[in-house]
Write a protein that holds these residues in place. Structure first.
Motif, PDB file in Angstrom:
ATOM      1  N   CYS A  98      58.749 -90.299  41.026  1.00 14.08           N
ATOM      2  CA  CYS A  98      59.334 -89.370  42.006  1.00 14.08           C
ATOM      3  C   CYS A  98      60.186 -90.069  42.993  1.00 14.08           C
ATOM      4  O   CYS A  98      59.859 -90.917  43.567  1.00 14.08           O
ATOM      5  CB  CYS A  98      58.091 -88.510  42.776  1.00 14.08           C
ATOM      6  SG  CYS A  98      58.795 -87.526  43.959  1.00 14.08           S
ATOM      7  N   GLY A  99      61.288 -89.292  43.336  1.00 16.46           N
ATOM      8  CA  GLY A  99      62.401 -90.393  44.095  1.00 16.46           C
ATOM      9  C   GLY A  99      63.542 -90.836  43.282  1.00 16.46           C
ATOM     10  O   GLY A  99      64.491 -91.206  43.739  1.00 16.46           O
ATOM     11  N   THR A 105      61.884 -85.461  41.271  1.00 16.87           N
ATOM     12  CA  THR A 105      61.594 -85.106  42.801  1.00 16.87           C
ATOM     13  C   THR A 105      61.287 -83.415  42.741  1.00 16.87           C
ATOM     14  O   THR A 105      60.372 -82.953  43.157  1.00 16.87           O
ATOM     15  CB  THR A 105      62.448 -85.599  43.593  1.00 16.87           C
ATOM     16  OG1 THR A 105      62.593 -86.941  43.479  1.00 16.87           O
ATOM     17  CG2 THR A 105      62.207 -85.483  44.996  1.00 16.87           C
ATOM     18  N   SER A 125      55.928 -95.419  46.986  1.00 20.53           N
ATOM     19  CA  SER A 125      57.424 -94.848  46.889  1.00 20.53           C
ATOM     20  C   SER A 125      57.169 -93.507  46.448  1.00 20.53           C
ATOM     21  O   SER A 125      58.101 -92.577  46.863  1.00 20.53           O
ATOM     22  CB  SER A 125      58.207 -95.656  46.164  1.00 20.53           C
ATOM     23  OG  SER A 125      58.247 -97.096  46.581  1.00 20.53           O
ATOM     24  N   GLU A 126      56.536 -93.251  45.517  1.00 16.46           N
ATOM     25  CA  GLU A 126      56.237 -91.939  45.030  1.00 16.46           C
ATOM     26  C   GLU A 126      55.741 -90.937  45.916  1.00 16.46           C
ATOM     27  O   GLU A 126      56.343 -89.696  46.081  1.00 16.46           O
ATOM     28  CB  GLU A 126      55.280 -91.824  43.658  1.00 16.46           C
ATOM     29  CG  GLU A 126      56.018 -92.531  42.615  1.00 16.46           C
ATOM     30  CD  GLU A 126      54.971 -92.800  41.607  1.00 16.46           C
ATOM     31  OE1 GLU A 126      55.331 -93.348  40.449  1.00 16.46           O
ATOM     32  OE2 GLU A 126      53.744 -92.944  41.798  1.00 16.46           O
ATOM     33  N   ALA A 129      58.554 -90.375  48.629  1.00 16.14           N
ATOM     34  CA  ALA A 129      59.627 -89.417  48.244  1.00 16.14           C
ATOM     35  C   ALA A 129      59.130 -88.184  48.055  1.00 16.14           C
ATOM     36  O   ALA A 129      59.898 -86.899  48.292  1.00 16.14           O
ATOM     37  CB  ALA A 129      60.005 -89.781  46.744  1.00 16.14           C
ATOM     38  N   GLU A 133      60.696 -88.019  52.380  1.00 16.14           N
ATOM     39  CA  GLU A 133      61.203 -89.142  53.218  1.00 16.14           C
ATOM     40  C   GLU A 133      61.927 -90.038  52.226  1.00 16.14           C
ATOM     41  O   GLU A 133      61.992 -90.183  51.046  1.00 16.14           O
ATOM     42  CB  GLU A 133      59.979 -89.924  53.928  1.00 16.14           C
ATOM     43  CG  GLU A 133      59.346 -89.010  55.040  1.00 16.14           C
ATOM     44  CD  GLU A 133      58.301 -89.670  55.481  1.00 16.14           C
ATOM     45  OE1 GLU A 133      57.956 -90.653  55.393  1.00 16.14           O
ATOM     46  OE2 GLU A 133      57.373 -88.879  56.358  1.00 16.14           O
ATOM     47  N   ALA A 134      62.607 -91.112  52.864  1.00 16.18           N
ATOM     48  CA  ALA A 134      63.468 -91.862  52.135  1.00 16.18           C
ATOM     49  C   ALA A 134      62.453 -93.182  51.669  1.00 16.18           C
ATOM     50  O   ALA A 134      61.824 -93.837  52.577  1.00 16.18           O
ATOM     51  CB  ALA A 134      64.561 -92.969  52.931  1.00 16.18           C
ATOM     52  N   SER A 135      62.582 -93.296  50.450  1.00 14.66           N
ATOM     53  CA  SER A 135      61.548 -94.476  49.720  1.00 14.66           C
ATOM     54  C   SER A 135      62.207 -95.556  49.336  1.00 14.66           C
ATOM     55  O   SER A 135      63.379 -95.575  49.044  1.00 14.66           O
ATOM     56  CB  SER A 135      60.732 -93.866  48.580  1.00 14.66           C
ATOM     57  OG  SER A 135      61.454 -93.360  47.644  1.00 14.66           O
ATOM     58  N   GLN A 136      61.571 -96.737  48.936  1.00 18.66           N
ATOM     59  CA  GLN A 136      62.478 -97.635  48.075  1.00 18.66           C
ATOM     60  C   GLN A 136      61.925 -98.173  46.717  1.00 18.66           C
ATOM     61  O   GLN A 136      61.559 -99.227  46.441  1.00 18.66           O
ATOM     62  CB  GLN A 136      61.966 -98.971  49.174  1.00 18.66           C
ATOM     63  CG  GLN A 136      62.411 -98.610  50.377  1.00 18.66           C
ATOM     64  CD  GLN A 136      62.365-100.036  51.166  1.00 18.66           C
ATOM     65  OE1 GLN A 136      62.786-101.002  50.920  1.00 18.66           O
ATOM     66  NE2 GLN A 136      61.542-100.019  52.397  1.00 18.66           N
ATOM     67  N   SER A 142      56.948 -99.184  42.849  1.00 17.59           N
ATOM     68  CA  SER A 142      56.853 -98.911  44.165  1.00 17.59           C
ATOM     69  C   SER A 142      57.599-100.500  44.769  1.00 17.59           C
ATOM     70  O   SER A 142      57.108-101.257  44.533  1.00 17.59           O
ATOM     71  CB  SER A 142      55.596 -98.605  44.567  1.00 17.59           C
ATOM     72  OG  SER A 142      55.582 -98.564  46.038  1.00 17.59           O
TER      73      SER A 142
END
Length: 277
Positions: A98-99, A105, A125-126, A129, A133-136, A142
């Motif tokens: 996800c993301g 997403t 990170s999943e 997202a 929100e902004a994930s990396q 992750s």
């Protein structure tokens, strides 16, 4: 209290041997089925819409894993969640990647909205997202720390009425009952740094989360505890990722309540703590 919940859940799972329906990705079907068998549950890797209504009428829970997503899988997963809702069964959503793409997403959010009894299990990170929100994240991996996803997880809990398990170096369990009654979220510091080097570790945890949900443990705590301790013990025996994969199955099969209680690294974090808010 939480330790006893975990021990009771493991005992109940082995006594009841719940059936868990998994619509999961091609990469990990064998891994997750074997993990369920090793812990004492009964897996079925069903994908056909034609049999899903029957399956969800007698299965204990549904695990949805979007790892190898396409339009056909989305249609099947949507129907399966609808059938789980009809039979009041828990849905465990693993929003793999996800993301990483709009498809993953949007689909993850659609499934989270659709499921009436929901547990979300993902990496940091999943989770970030999924909450918008902004994930990396890098693909399905992750790049965010698990404690950095706590606020996002609490948002998901409120938005979807879900329990949320964040996997990482530390696992966090965000569950409405723990927060309302104790003002706590729970943290688990078990597992091993070698585990991310084996594909399907998070997917296996999601499958185990479904098994414990099928016997009534819907926080995600017992599954995360059992799998984390199993990974930790298996890493002590393994020479590398290949033997770790096999060792985890053996440890899950042999894990007893005394060892689980002894190895458990569980702490409660007050929701007013700076790590959260």
């Amino acid at each position: 209290m939480h330790t006893q919940l975990i021990l009771n859940a493991l005992r109940s799972l082995r006594e009841q041997k719940p059936l868990v329906v998994n619509i999961t990705n091609y990469v990990v079907m064998n891994n997750t089925a074997n993990a369920l068998l090793a812990v004492g549950a009964s897996p079925i890797m069903a994908h056909s819409r034609q049999e899903m209504a029957d399956m969800m009428s007698f299965a204990g829970a549904l695990v949805i894993n979007i790892g190898t997503l396409d339009s056909a899988w989305i249609e099947r997963m949507t129907f399966a969640i609808e059938q789980a809702n009809q039979h009041q069964k828990v849905v465990v959503l693993d929003p793999v990647g996800c993301g990483a793409s709009a498809l993953r997403t949007v689909t993850s959010r659609r499934f989270a909205e659709l499921a009436e009894r929901l547990i979300i299990r993902g990496n940091a990170s999943e989770i970030i997202a999924l909450a918008g929100e902004a994930s990396q994240g890098k693909g399905v991996d992750s790049q965010d720390s698990s404690n950095g996803a706590i606020k996002a997880a609490m948002m998901l809990m409120k938005t979807y009425g879900a329990s949320v398990v964040i996997s990482g170096e530390t696992d966090y369990i965000i569950h409405q009952t723990f927060i309302e009654q104790e003002k706590n979220i729970l943290a688990l510091d078990n597992g091993h740094s070698m585990m991310p080097q084996v594909t399907g570790m998070g997917c296996s945890l999601s499958a185990l989360t479904g098994a414990f949900a099928a016997i009534g443990e819907t926080s995600g705590l017992a599954a995360a505890a059992v799998f984390g301790v199993a990974g930790e013990i298996a890493a002590e025996q393994a020479k590398g990722p290949g033997s770790l994969q096999l060792a985890i199955l053996d440890v899950l099969y042999h894990l007893d309540e005394a060892t689980l209680a002894e190895r458990l690294a569980l702490t409660a974090i007050d929701t007013s703590d700076k790590i959260i808010g």
